[in-house]
Design a protein around this motif. Structure first.
Motif, mmCIF file in Angstrom:
data_model
loop_
_atom_site.group_PDB
_atom_site.id
_atom_site.type_symbol
_atom_site.label_atom_id
_atom_site.label_comp_id
_atom_site.label_asym_id
_atom_site.label_seq_id
_atom_site.Cartn_x
_atom_site.Cartn_y
_atom_site.Cartn_z
ATOM 1 N N UNK A 95 103.926 54.889 62.480
ATOM 2 C CA UNK A 95 103.259 53.629 62.182
ATOM 3 C C UNK A 95 101.766 53.796 62.419
ATOM 4 N N UNK A 96 100.990 53.485 61.394
ATOM 5 C CA UNK A 96 99.557 53.647 61.506
ATOM 6 C C UNK A 96 99.163 55.106 61.528
ATOM 7 N N UNK A 97 97.945 55.365 62.007
ATOM 8 C CA UNK A 97 97.420 56.734 62.070
ATOM 9 C C UNK A 97 96.776 56.954 63.429
ATOM 10 N N UNK A 98 96.922 58.174 64.001
ATOM 11 C CA UNK A 98 96.287 58.453 65.295
ATOM 12 C C UNK A 98 94.773 58.476 65.146
ATOM 13 N N UNK A 99 94.048 58.238 66.228
ATOM 14 C CA UNK A 99 92.580 58.284 66.146
ATOM 15 C C UNK A 99 92.114 59.713 65.888
ATOM 16 N N UNK A 100 90.989 59.877 65.188
ATOM 17 C CA UNK A 100 90.481 61.226 64.911
ATOM 18 C C UNK A 100 89.819 61.836 66.147
ATOM 19 N N UNK A 101 90.503 62.767 66.792
ATOM 20 C CA UNK A 101 89.987 63.402 68.011
ATOM 21 C C UNK A 101 89.167 64.630 67.634
ATOM 22 N N UNK A 102 88.010 64.732 68.215
ATOM 23 C CA UNK A 102 87.080 65.812 67.901
ATOM 24 C C UNK A 102 87.696 67.179 68.219
ATOM 25 N N UNK A 685 98.233 53.067 56.457
ATOM 26 C CA UNK A 685 98.780 54.185 55.691
ATOM 27 C C UNK A 685 100.268 54.384 55.948
ATOM 28 N N UNK A 686 100.687 54.232 57.200
ATOM 29 C CA UNK A 686 102.097 54.381 57.550
ATOM 30 C C UNK A 686 102.564 53.096 58.205
ATOM 31 N N UNK A 687 103.490 52.401 57.526
ATOM 32 C CA UNK A 687 103.942 51.103 58.005
ATOM 33 C C UNK A 687 105.421 50.945 57.676
ATOM 34 N N UNK A 688 106.282 51.273 58.651
ATOM 35 C CA UNK A 688 107.726 51.159 58.483
ATOM 36 C C UNK A 688 108.206 51.824 57.188
ATOM 37 N N UNK A 689 107.785 53.065 56.985
ATOM 38 C CA UNK A 689 108.251 53.831 55.840
ATOM 39 C C UNK A 689 107.491 53.595 54.550
#
Length: 812
Positions: A95-102, A685-689
């Motif tokens: 669900x959703x997207x992870x934060x962009x980690x440097x 972008x990603x929401x329950x399939x």
């Protein structure tokens, strides 16, 4: 004490809530990462041509691209994938997207990719550096490019030892090449040239040709910023030229079932017209299948015929797998024999569907059962039989949801679709190369009932031909369209009570239209352009136009037979003792789709339609009239509650009981005009399939009558006065009779279906006068008094500034 809705406070609350969400979304991620980590908040590319910025940005790895300004994707990810103040490393929810980690390694990969991209665009000396700034665990990454000069193509030559290939290339080159002397070097242009040469060869008999035969040599002069490009088309190893092939015997083999082929297959011994047809399933007649084989014996090999054969056999909708292989002749003849392998899919199916259509004033349900057989007569004919029923109820009046069921619907329909044109003479010109043609026989019975008012029955029968001129141009011709309509009243029109007499007197036009028996015999034509592009994000214009014409042939025969026709004196021409309709009803739908990149799109739409009765008719059939509002129209209004023109129900129908009885019937028109503007964008972008997308929109439109109607309070009482002019289309009144609504919505995209929820807000309502039309001012302040006054005059109707709509699929 009765509670009222405070719109001003509600708007303030929503604004504050939105600010809180934005603040939380922007600041909540850093607390979940490790102390040595940073979140990328900004990435930019500096010092390159603006024409290349967007594409260059795509070469930055997604893992370090910052999220949108609202950060909804990250906010959703944080809600479901954090535990004990840290991000989860297992059982991560999609669900959703992870934060962009440097990550410095990913930054360097991105830098290298941007550099290579610039080189491919002719900047051979390009160098890209990366700068990283970190503050409070928030990182900013900047890619600085030193592009150097762009290299121009100073000379383009070719080396093609095969004279036949050379002649073919030179004869067609000007039709597709993008390589010109003096242009900036562009690797994409070379790739495009290679693809076109490959396609050209495969279309002209060169079965063995492959892309590696096409090469480019680039000789660059660094000092002069020039590049010499040489095209090479090599010959096969140990051969002095490329060979052309012809099609030999074609084998079409159908597997016994959906599991595939057995270990050994015995082919049919009989060959007819160069085709050996082997049906191991014993379910398919030969001709309906081989009709769409375009790999014909003796013809030169052409990859286009292979692709068309593949597409048409899939479109028969009876095969789950289509595979085309070739076998070269064992002798020295240059022939290839196609092997078309078909695996059948399940032929019969039964589908039960239900939906709950609701708006801001009604709710209901529809239930349908559809039986489908895709091989009805063993010739890939598609037979469908459907039974459908539904109820609709008014809500908001107190009581249970179905305490006021005002409408019931029931229908039975059957259709047979044959994958060819069953038409003499003309069918030979429609081969199916452009697309699968169809002949459709359909029949249906529709029953509709409105509580305490009327019941309506319609029999529909038609013969339709559908064919595709090109991939983007579709035609539908219905030379036979037969419709029989009749209705009955659900109250005693002999009743002498005041209510019944007022109802009959004030609504004579509507009542006569509902109970009238009539026959329609006519033709239809529909043309659509670019329907195949509707689900893409490209730039294009969509057009759909349809024409419905009825009664002209019957009118001509009646005239020749000397039949007297004077419809204004209720003297009609008849067929089988029943009045026939005569009218013309054109409608157009024009849309402009503009892709804005990154799942963003702008759509502008104009929808116009008019129905004009003439000859043996003075009015359009009830079902052929237009209405405004609804989930695909002006979305701030419920369907059939807008117009016609400046029509106001409370003034036109003073009786509450009559307003209840005529609900959904008195707001139809002979023409409609609608315009929509919609901006679409991706939220999550990603929401329950699936993907969650958003939209904001602006809708405008209304319906009108073309002329005044006699003896009908909803239309006009006297055609010799100006009474009722508010429902008739007049250019001078257009601006003040256009309804305007705005709103926003969500689209839940699960690849094959899009579930849509829209919230519409009324801005301008033409049923009011002067400045009162801008009801948005009432919504923002004074809504309570405005609604009280309206509801007193329009009971049982209630004024709703906000309209909710649910639908399946995009609105347009």
């Amino acid at each position: 004490m009765k509670a009222y809705y405070n719109y001003k406070k509600n708007v303030q609350f929503l604004a504050i809530l939105l600010l809180i969400i934005v603040f939380v979304a922007g600041c909540s991620s850093t607390k979940y990462i490790e102390p040595y980590q940073s979140i990328v908040k900004k990435v930019k590319i500096d010092s390159i041509d603006p024409a290349f910025e967007e594409e260059a940005y795509n070469y930055i790895q997604k893992d370090i691209r910052p999220t949108s300004k609202l950060g909804i994707n990250v906010l959703l990810y944080n809600m479901f994938n954090t535990k004990d103040g840290r991000y989860k490393t297992s059982n991560v929810k999609p669900l959703g997207s992870p934060p962009p980690i440097l990550d410095s390694a990913i930054v360097d990969i991105s830098r290298s990719q941007i550099e290579k991209y610039l080189m491919s665009k002719g900047y051979f000396n390009a160098k890209v550096k990366s700068n990283i700034k970190v503050k409070d665990q928030k990182a900013e990454v900047t890619f600085v490019a030193n592009t150097g000069p762009d290299f121009k193509i100073s000379e383009f030559t070719f080396q093609i030892p095969d004279s036949a290939v050379k002649q073919l290339y030179l004869s067609q080159r000007d039709l597709f090449t993008r390589i010109k002397k003096g242009m900036r070097f562009d690797d994409d242009s070379l790739s495009f040239e290679r693809d076109k040469i490959y396609q050209l060869m495969k279309e002209n008999g060169y079965f063995d040709f492959a892309k590696p035969y096409v090469r480019f040599l680039v000789d660059s002069n660094t000092n002069a910023s020039k590049a010499k490009v040489t095209l090479l088309i090599d010959n096969p190893l140990d051969k002095s030229h490329h060979s052309k092939y012809k099609i030999g015997e074609t084998n079409i083999i159908i597997a016994p079932n959906s599991d595939g082929y057995p270990d050994s297959v015995t082919l049919n011994k009989r060959i007819f017209k160069g085709i050996r047809y082997t049906d191991l399933s014993k379910k398919f007649r030969r001709n309906p299948v081989v009709r769409y084989n375009f790999l014909r014996e003796g013809e030169q090999y052409d990859i286009r015929n292979e692709n068309i054969t593949f597409d048409r056999l899939y479109e028969l909708n009876v095969f789950k797998n289509v595979k085309i292989d070739y076998q070269k002749a064992k002798d020295s003849t240059l022939k290839v024999s196609p092997f078309v392998q078909l695996i059948p899919q399940k032929i019969m199916s039964n589908r039960v569907e239900g939906e709950v259509p609701f708006n801001g004033g009604t709710v209901g349900f529809n239930l349908s059962n559809t039986y489908t057989n895709n091989n009805f007569f063993r010739g890939t004919e598609r037979f469908e039989f459907q039974i459908k029923g539904g109820l609709q109820s008014r809500v908001g009046q107190g009581g249970s949801i179905f305490s006021d069921i005002y409408q019931r619907d029931f229908s039975v329909s059957a259709s047979l679709t044959v994958p060819r044109l069953m038409m003499p003479y003309f069918s030979k010109y429609v081969t199916g190369k452009g697309g699968m043609p169809h002949t459709i026989f359909s029949s249906s019975y529709v029953f509709a009932l409105q509580k305490d008012f009327f019941s309506r029955r319609v029999f529909l029968n038609s013969l339709t031909y559908e064919f595709i001129e090109t991939k983007s141009k579709l035609h539908s011709v219905t030379p036979i369209n037969f419709e029989y309509r009749f209705g009955s009243l659900l109250f005693n029109d002999k009743d002498t009570s005041q209510y019944i007499q007022d109802l009959l007197k004030n609504n004579k036009y509507t009542i006569d239209l509902l109970k009238r028996k009539s026959i329609t015999l006519g033709i239809k034509y529909v043309y659509s352009l670019n329907a195949d592009k509707l689900l893409t994000g490209n730039d294009f214009i969509y057009f759909r136009g349809n024409m419905d014409i009825a009664g002209n042939m019957l009118y001509a025969f009646s005239k020749l037979a000397g039949v007297e026709m004077a419809p204004r004196q209720e003297i009609y021409g008849k067929l089988l003792g029943v009045q026939f309709n005569q009218y013309v009803r054109p409608e157009v739908d024009i849309r402009w789709y503009k892709g804005l990149g990154l799942d963003k799109q702008f759509v502008a739409r104009l929808n116009l339609g008019v129905g004009y009765a003439y000859g043996n008719s003075i009015d359009m059939p009830f079902e052929k009239q237009f209405f405004a509002g609804g989930s695909s129209g002006v979305r701030a209004w419920q369907a059939r509650t807008l117009g016609p023109g400046a029509y106001n129900r409370g003034i036109a129908i003073p009786s509450e009981e009559q307003r209840r009885t005529l609900y959904g019937l008195d707001q139809l028109g002979d023409m409609h005009m609608e315009a929509n503007l919609e901006y679409r964008f991706k939220l999550v972008n990603k929401f329950f399939g699936g993907k969650l997308k958003g939209a904001v929109f602006l809708d405008m439109g209304n319906v009108w009558n073309l002329r005044k109607k006699i003896n009908d309070s909803t239309k006009v009482v006297d055609v010799n006065t100006d009474v009722g002019d508010e429902t008739v289309f007049r250019i001078k009144n257009l601006a003040k009779q256009i309804a305007i609504g705005t709103g926003m919505g969500f689209r839940y995209d699960v690849q094959y279906f899009v579930f849509r929820f829209d919230v519409g807000l009324k801005l301008k309502d033409p049923q009011f006068k002067g400045s009162d039309q801008w009801v948005i001012s009432k919504f923002l302040g004074g809504g309570k008094k405005f609604r009280e006054d309206y509801d007193k005059l329009n009971t049982p109707d209630r004024y709703r500034f906000v309209q909710y709509n649910f639908g399946i699929g995009m609105p347009f």
